[in-house]
Scaffold this active site. Structure first.
Site, PDB file in Angstrom:
ATOM      1  N   CYS A  39       6.522  -4.291  15.943  1.00  0.00           N
ATOM      2  CA  CYS A  39       6.049  -3.216  16.838  1.00  0.00           C
ATOM      3  C   CYS A  39       4.581  -3.472  17.210  1.00  0.00           C
ATOM      4  O   CYS A  39       3.760  -3.779  16.348  1.00  0.00           O
ATOM      5  CB  CYS A  39       6.199  -1.851  16.170  1.00  0.00           C
ATOM      6  SG  CYS A  39       7.908  -1.452  15.748  1.00  0.00           S
ATOM      7  N   GLU A  65       0.813  -1.213   0.000  1.00  0.00           N
ATOM      8  CA  GLU A  65       0.000   0.000   0.000  1.00  0.00           C
ATOM      9  C   GLU A  65       0.841   1.254   0.000  1.00  0.00           C
ATOM     10  O   GLU A  65       2.022   1.252   0.336  1.00  0.00           O
ATOM     11  CB  GLU A  65      -0.955  -0.004   1.189  1.00  0.00           C
ATOM     12  CG  GLU A  65      -0.293  -0.033   2.543  1.00  0.00           C
ATOM     13  CD  GLU A  65      -1.355  -0.114   3.649  1.00  0.00           C
ATOM     14  OE1 GLU A  65      -1.721  -1.249   4.004  1.00  0.00           O
ATOM     15  OE2 GLU A  65      -1.796   0.925   4.134  1.00  0.00           O
ATOM     16  N   CYS A  96       1.575  -1.546  15.386  1.00  0.00           N
ATOM     17  CA  CYS A  96       1.604  -1.411  13.923  1.00  0.00           C
ATOM     18  C   CYS A  96       0.920  -2.583  13.229  1.00  0.00           C
ATOM     19  O   CYS A  96       1.115  -3.738  13.602  1.00  0.00           O
ATOM     20  CB  CYS A  96       3.057  -1.303  13.465  1.00  0.00           C
ATOM     21  SG  CYS A  96       3.216  -1.077  11.684  1.00  0.00           S
ATOM     22  N   CYS A 102      -1.557   3.207   8.404  1.00  0.00           N
ATOM     23  CA  CYS A 102      -0.422   2.381   8.832  1.00  0.00           C
ATOM     24  C   CYS A 102      -0.611   0.879   8.625  1.00  0.00           C
ATOM     25  O   CYS A 102      -0.644   0.099   9.569  1.00  0.00           O
ATOM     26  CB  CYS A 102      -0.101   2.641  10.300  1.00  0.00           C
ATOM     27  SG  CYS A 102       0.141   4.363  10.687  1.00  0.00           S
ATOM     28  N   CYS A 157       3.901   8.444   0.266  1.00  0.00           N
ATOM     29  CA  CYS A 157       4.423   7.499   1.245  1.00  0.00           C
ATOM     30  C   CYS A 157       4.559   6.146   0.561  1.00  0.00           C
ATOM     31  O   CYS A 157       3.586   5.631   0.016  1.00  0.00           O
ATOM     32  CB  CYS A 157       3.430   7.431   2.403  1.00  0.00           C
ATOM     33  SG  CYS A 157       3.822   6.201   3.629  1.00  0.00           S
ATOM     34  N   CYS A 167       6.397  -6.868   7.382  1.00  0.00           N
ATOM     35  CA  CYS A 167       7.527  -6.353   8.162  1.00  0.00           C
ATOM     36  C   CYS A 167       7.809  -7.346   9.288  1.00  0.00           C
ATOM     37  O   CYS A 167       6.904  -8.016   9.768  1.00  0.00           O
ATOM     38  CB  CYS A 167       7.146  -4.996   8.757  1.00  0.00           C
ATOM     39  SG  CYS A 167       8.467  -4.205   9.694  1.00  0.00           S
TER      40      CYS A 167
END
Ligand code: SAH
Length: 345
Positions: A112, A88, A115, A333, A101, A108
């Site tokens: 975290c 995205e 996230c 996010c 962005c 990932c």
């Protein structure tokens, strides 16, 4: 998957073109077309060169799959990669220019707690050309005559840029190159959760992008609660790397601090942050947490955010509350991709 032509530097592109028996000017033509976001098949090079290239290279490595448009001009994108993976991106329009962005990885592995990008772990690294193509495609959609569509780039989509160092730096070289989009390093921000040794390498690269650190806590202990990377690198190690970055590039660095209710957002935290950052050439970007439905963490209120900013400013730290954009289209996010993958199941 075929190879990706957009991974190549201009010099490498020239070599490929010459090896296929075409004239050198074709390399320039090809590079111009690709920088304009064209598919290989849409560039101005002759049919036989296109045919040869398409045997080996993807015609369209990054395809726009879906666009969500907000009333404030923000657009969120889902892109489909040649192997079917979805990533995205976001495009935001400001008075002084347009910011895109981009994602640097599919998923990932940093883990975290706040996230959404990390929920399914890391699927794979993006190649430099897949990162670049996100920009060329969106730039082309927003180009107005000679006015660029994309003026600023932030590496703040899904993925940890410094966990994909080779491809990300390849992207930085190619996107700032004169034969490419020629975007100035000053208009590019790279955000990291704090992989300290890679910050030194980035400083030595000679492409002085804006360095942004996702700090989010004032102590190592607090950081370890929400960011696993804190088990590897301490805040002190990160700050030392930031000093080196400043020495090398002369660029002030930025801290991202997402305000989480009951976690990092009260007056005591503001005081700790002031003590930590006092005298440093930095700025603090405060963001209210975007709540992720799979997670239990709660956003601090808007009033808390402004109070926190005022406390920092009062303590001599430059800080602003980042305006949230595209609220009506949701999916902050990493949540767009997560939602899309679920809907596809
Ligand atoms: N991996 C990089 C860049 C990706 S995210 C990094 O960690 O910096 C870009 C920013 O959004 C980071 O500061 C990240 O910590 C923050 N972020 C992620 N999820 C968030 C959420 N739900 N609410 C607010 N900020 C979030």
């Amino acid at each position: 998957m075929k190879k990706i032509l957009q991974d190549l530097s201009f010099e490498q592109l020239k070599t490929v073109v010459l090896e296929l028996g075409a004239k050198p000017f074709r390399a320039k033509q090809l590079a111009e077309g690709l920088a304009k976001g064209k598919k290989i098949s849409q560039t101005n090079v002759d049919a036989s060169l296109k045919q040869e290239l398409l045997k080996e290279y993807e015609d369209e490595p990054v395809k726009v799959e879906k666009i969500f448009r907000s009333v404030d001009g923000t657009e969120k994108y889902l892109f489909r990669l040649a192997d079917g993976n979805i990533i995205e991106g976001v495009f935001m329009q400001y008075k002084y220019g347009n910011t895109q962005c981009v994602s640097t990885q599919v998923g990932c592995r940093m883990g975290c707690k706040f996230c959404a990008s990390t929920l399914g772990g890391l699927v794979r690294n993006l190649t430099s050309g897949e990162i670049l193509s996100q920009v060329t495609v969106i730039n082309a959609m927003h180009q107005r005559g000679s006015v660029r569509g994309v003026t600023n780039i932030v590496l703040m989509g899904s993925g940890e840029p410094l966990d994909n160092f080779k491809e990300v730096t390849g992207f930085l070289k190619n996107v700032t190159a004169a034969e490419g989009l020629n975007i100035s390093a000053r208009n590019i921000s790279l955000s990291t959760c704090g992989i300290a040794p890679k910050i030194y390498e980035l400083a030595d690269l000679g492409i002085p992008v804006n360095l942004t650190i996702s700090l989010h806590q004032t102590t190592d202990e607090g950081r370890r609660r929400t960011m696993p990377i804190a088990n590897k690198y301490t805040i002190a190690e990160i700050l030392k790397a930031c000093d080196y970055y400043f020495q090398k590039t002369g660029r002030r660095y930025i801290f991202e601090y997402s305000l989480i209710d009951g976690e990092n957002a009260d007056a005591a935290h503001a005081a700790e942050l002031i003590a930590l950052l006092k005298g440093r050439p930095c700025h603090v970007n405060l963001i209210r947490l975007n709540e992720v439905k799979e997670r239990t963490l709660k956003a601090a209120s808007s009033a808390m955010a402004y109070k926190f900013a005022a406390a920092l400013n009062g303590g001599g730290i430059s800080a602003t509350v980042r305006r949230s954009m595209g609220g009506d289209i949701g999916g902050a996010c990493g949540q767009l991709r997560a939602g899309y993958l679920k809907a596809e199941d």
